[in-house]
Design a protein around this motif. Structure first.
Motif, PDB file in Angstrom:
ATOM      1  N   GLN A 142       0.821  -1.227   0.000  1.00 18.64           N
ATOM      2  CA  GLN A 142       0.000   0.000   0.000  1.00 18.64           C
ATOM      3  C   GLN A 142       0.843   1.260   0.000  1.00 18.64           C
ATOM      4  O   GLN A 142       0.375   2.325  -0.355  1.00 18.64           O
ATOM      5  CB  GLN A 142      -0.892   0.035   1.245  1.00 18.64           C
ATOM      6  CG  GLN A 142      -2.068  -0.864   1.164  1.00 18.64           C
ATOM      7  CD  GLN A 142      -2.085  -1.767   2.374  1.00 18.64           C
ATOM      8  OE1 GLN A 142      -1.044  -2.308   2.737  1.00 18.64           O
ATOM      9  NE2 GLN A 142      -3.223  -1.923   2.991  1.00 18.64           N
ATOM     10  N   GLN A 156       2.274   4.101  -3.710  1.00 15.98           N
ATOM     11  CA  GLN A 156       1.154   4.777  -4.356  1.00 15.98           C
ATOM     12  C   GLN A 156       1.658   6.013  -5.069  1.00 15.98           C
ATOM     13  O   GLN A 156       2.598   6.659  -4.616  1.00 15.98           O
ATOM     14  CB  GLN A 156       0.121   5.203  -3.312  1.00 15.98           C
ATOM     15  CG  GLN A 156      -0.506   4.035  -2.591  1.00 15.98           C
ATOM     16  CD  GLN A 156      -1.746   4.446  -1.834  1.00 15.98           C
ATOM     17  OE1 GLN A 156      -2.067   5.615  -1.745  1.00 15.98           O
ATOM     18  NE2 GLN A 156      -2.453   3.458  -1.298  1.00 15.98           N
ATOM     19  N   LYS A 193      -2.924   3.198  -6.410  1.00 18.45           N
ATOM     20  CA  LYS A 193      -2.055   2.073  -6.054  1.00 18.45           C
ATOM     21  C   LYS A 193      -1.247   1.621  -7.261  1.00 18.45           C
ATOM     22  O   LYS A 193      -1.795   1.458  -8.353  1.00 18.45           O
ATOM     23  CB  LYS A 193      -2.898   0.908  -5.554  1.00 18.45           C
ATOM     24  CG  LYS A 193      -3.303   1.053  -4.120  1.00 18.45           C
ATOM     25  CD  LYS A 193      -3.894  -0.260  -3.626  1.00 18.45           C
ATOM     26  CE  LYS A 193      -4.468  -0.056  -2.226  1.00 18.45           C
ATOM     27  NZ  LYS A 193      -5.448  -1.053  -1.891  1.00 18.45           N
TER      28      LYS A 193
END
Ligand code: HEM
Lengths: 445, 258
Positions: free
Chosen positions: B191, B194, B199
């Motif tokens: 995560q 980004q 993402k």
């Protein structure tokens, strides 16, 4: 798939009969060798009697009749005992580890050819007796599993051979003699001495492969279907040790980090092992540390786990005893608890810390860290505090010889390797699920 | 008339190929090792201990032999096999049911299993004799890569029959890649990667997707694994084997007590 007991025995009787005949032949050859080359008549007689016993029971097996085969089956009581009381990962791992330790400690006794030969016979006999059990046979004779059975015996043989030579060398070197390998330093021509060995090896191997290929069909199941998931779904057998680790770790550890570390750790061995002794001959006493670590890694944590994953893990990856039917409806109660829950809920008696509704990302993260703090501290302590501690205590001499970087690499590799047994023991004793549990970031350890 | 063997050995063709008489005396046994392309892998003479079966178990040699068997049977299998969803399983079926000499697939499969086992045994013996110690450290590293490639060869080949056993074993095996730290869409840290809140690591761009060429084991995977299995990995193994054998010689031959 379930065939009746009579049908099953009928089907396996031919194999079993030949199996015992082969064991008889094997012992007869041993008797011949002991008698003609070693001139030990008493011992030769023993092996001959053993051979005769095997030959006598082979017709029982050939008959295929339940009332006769029951004499050469593993007794029901033993089978039930094994399935009921020994069929857990805990017992399995403990028993294998203890056996390895005993074999290692008393290696001078166990490598004696007579003892080793008896152990081989015993193992083959247990194998034969167990084959009369349909559930055991069903798993062992799956075509893709046959090589693993072969591997177990090959590994046993070569481990014996290496230990036998190491014990001899260690005894010689204790008396100030050279290792046996040093006696054969004379040079010979590669043609014919080596080239012929290679030729014979190739011929024998070709024959073995062709016979194996004729005798055992390669498996082919139904055409692939993306919707019908088989249960259990297993990776190829050589990765089953990794799949077994999934019981204790999430995929990022079991499938990625730990395997990478295995490869890296193997590559690092020559650069970490500073012991100059034991180069080019079999020895154990001169390199006990390296030897034990390698054997724990290879025999206990790689091979043993593969055997477990192949033969003893059935539907839903439940543990099944070797004589147990693979029942897809078997349920195992799973109530594993995270460390954070142990700490906050059961220890302190509050709820797990949780960010208030609508909190920002930063605050939420802080709460997560706070929630998992016990585990984070524990892991941090393990990986950061242990190495210096090791360097100051048990491994002081290592640290001095290895220098900072090499010692850090070694100690961290050892600690990572130790994670698996640690996690296993924690699971078996206190049902611990995760030490750190941050599903929000897929970070579970 | 001289015996037929002698006529052959005196012919121009024979002499052009071998350039020396039969290796029956010391001189010619040395010459054969020096002039034959295949035999020049070996030294001319060697310490007795280095060829003792009880020392090396011949496991490296057996592994190499199995690699050759796999290459030959693999090429033959390629004659019968098309790596597409439409044909793969069907071709294996007809290989089993309609092809004469129907043990090709068996030899290839059991040979592959055997190779995995013998490469472990080889590593085991190299470790137990301490043969990775100086000056052979690097050859051990080459060996570890060979071990990895052997497993990958076997793994990629496992998919090709395209039966239930194949696709689910590969599914289970490759599912782990989805959890690769940072590079798998279910891996820790993914995560964090980004760009402007989008993402970068999704199930359509992560490590598993790279391995499978798709979100699940499908046609692209079959093609990918086929190419890896039949071309890329064997080539890499061949190169590394050449280095491995060359290093055995350069590091002073088979190890022995100093
Ligand atoms: C495809 C796989 C491999 C093949 C075909 C292969 C082949 C060989 C052969 C033919 C030898 C000569 C001596 C012998 O037969 O034991 C050898 C030596 C050696 N191999 Fe391998 N090998 C492979 C994989 C490995 C692996 C996995 C390792 C270790 C991790 C390794 C490390 C070594 C070392 C250090 C030597 C020198 C041993 C000595 O001098 O005693 N090799 N290899």
């Amino acid at each position: 798939m379930h065939v009746s007991q009579a049908e099953f025995l009928e089907g396996i009787s031919g194999f079993l009969g030949s199996y015992y005949l082969a064991l008889g032949a094997m012992n007869a050859i041993a008797a011949l060798y002991v008698w003609s080359s070693l001139k030990k008549n008493g011992l030769a007689l023993c092996w001959l009697i053993l051979a005769l016993l095997f030959v006598i029971i082979s017709p029982l097996a050939y008959s295929g009749r339940p009332e006769l085969i029951q004499f050469i089956s593993m007794p029901e009581s033993i089978r039930n005992f094994v399935d009921q009381y020994m069929a857990t990962a805990f017992v399995y791992s403990t028993v294998t580890l203890l056996s390895l330790v005993v074999l290692y400690q008393f290696r001078e006794f166990f490598v004696k050819p007579v003892v080793a030969w008896l152990m081989l016979n015993a193992a083959l006999l247990v194998m034969g007796l167990s084959m009369a059990d349909s559930d055991f046979a069903a798993i062992v004779t799956k075509p893709d599993n046959v090589p693993i059975v072969a591997m177990v015996f090959l590994l046993g043989y070569f481990t014996w051979l290496a230990t036998y030579k190491a014990v001899q060398n260690d005894q010689r070197m204790a008396q100030g003699l050279e290792p046996l390998e040093a006696l054969d330093q004379e040079k010979v021509l590669v043609w014919p001495d080596l080239v012929y060995i290679e030729m014979i090896c190739m011929v024998v191997l070709t024959a073995v492969l062709i016979l194996w290929a004729i005798g055992l069909k390669a498996p082919l199941e139904e055409a692939a279907s993306g919707v019908k998931t088989p249960n259990p779904s297993k990776a190829p057998w050589y990765f089953l040790g990794l799949q077994e680790m999934l019981v204790y770790f999430d995929p990022w550890m079991a499938g990625v980090v730990l395997p990478s570390l295995v490869v890296f750790g193997l590559m690092a061995i020559p650069y970490l092992d500073f012991n100059k002794a034991g180069n080019g001959y079999y020895t154990i006493n001169q390199r006990k540390f390296a030897y034990s670590i390698f054997q724990i890694g290879f025999l206990e944590m790689w091979v043993t786990l593969i055997i477990l994953g192949t033969f003893l893990r059935g539907p839903n990856w439940n543990f099944f005893g070797p004589y147990e039917f693979w029942d897809a409806h078997k349920v195992e109660a799973l109530n594993n608890v995270n460390l954070s829950e142990y700490f906050w809920v059961r220890g302190i008696g509050t709820a797990l810390p949780k960010a208030p509704e609508g909190a920002g990302a930063g605050t939420t993260l802080l709460y997560i860290v706070w929630r998992e703090l016990p585990g984070i501290l524990l892991v941090f302590g393990y990986l950061a505090v242990m190495p210096p501690l090791m360097a100051m205590t048990v491994f002081r001499k290592f640290f001095v010889r290895m220098g900072f970087i090499r010692f850090m690499v070694m100690s961290n590799l050892l600690l990572m390797m130790g994670l698996l047994p640690l996690k296993m023991v924690l699971r078996w004793t206190i049902n611990l699920k995760y030490i750190i549990n941050i599903p929000e970031y897929f970070l579970n350890l | 008339m001289p015996p037929i063997g002698e006529i052959i050995r005196n012919s121009q063709i024979w002499k052009s190929v071998f350039r020396h008489p039969m290796p029956v005396d010391r001189r010619n046994r040395i010459v054969v090792m020096l002039t034959n392309f295949f035999l020049h892998l070996h030294p001319v003479s060697i310490q007795k201990q280095g060829i003792a079966l009880s020392y090396t178990w011949c496991m490296g040699g057996v592994t190499f032999f199995l690699f050759l068997v796999e290459t030959v049977t693999g090429v033959l299998l390629m004659f019968y096999y098309r790596p597409t969803l439409e044909w793969a399983f069907h071709d294996i079926l007809s290989l089993r049911d309609d092809t004469s000499l129907g043990i090709l697939r068996e030899i290839h499969r059991w040979g592959a299993h055997a190779m995995v086992i013998t490469v472990w045994l080889h590593m085991y013996r190299v470790f137990l004799t301490g043969s990775y110690k100086p000056p052979r450290e690097f050859n051990w590293v080459v060996g570890v890569i060979l071990l990895l490639l052997t497993l990958l060869l076997s793994f990629t080949g496992y998919l090709l029959p395209w039966d239930q056993l194949a696709i689910w074993a590969i599914t289970v095996g490759s599912n782990m890649a989805r959890a690769t730290p940072f590079l798998g869409h279910e891996g820790p840290g993914a995560q964090l990667l980004q760009l402007d809140g989008v993402k970068m690591i999704t199930d359509g761009s992560d490590a598993r997707f790279g391995l499978l060429g798709a979100r699940f084991v499908g046609e692209e995977t079959l093609n990918r694994f086929y190419v890896l299995h039949c071309v890329a990995i064997p080539l890499a193994v061949s190169l590394l084997l050449a280095i491995h054998f060359w290093r055995v010689r350069k590091d002073g031959g088979i190890s022995g007590p100093m």
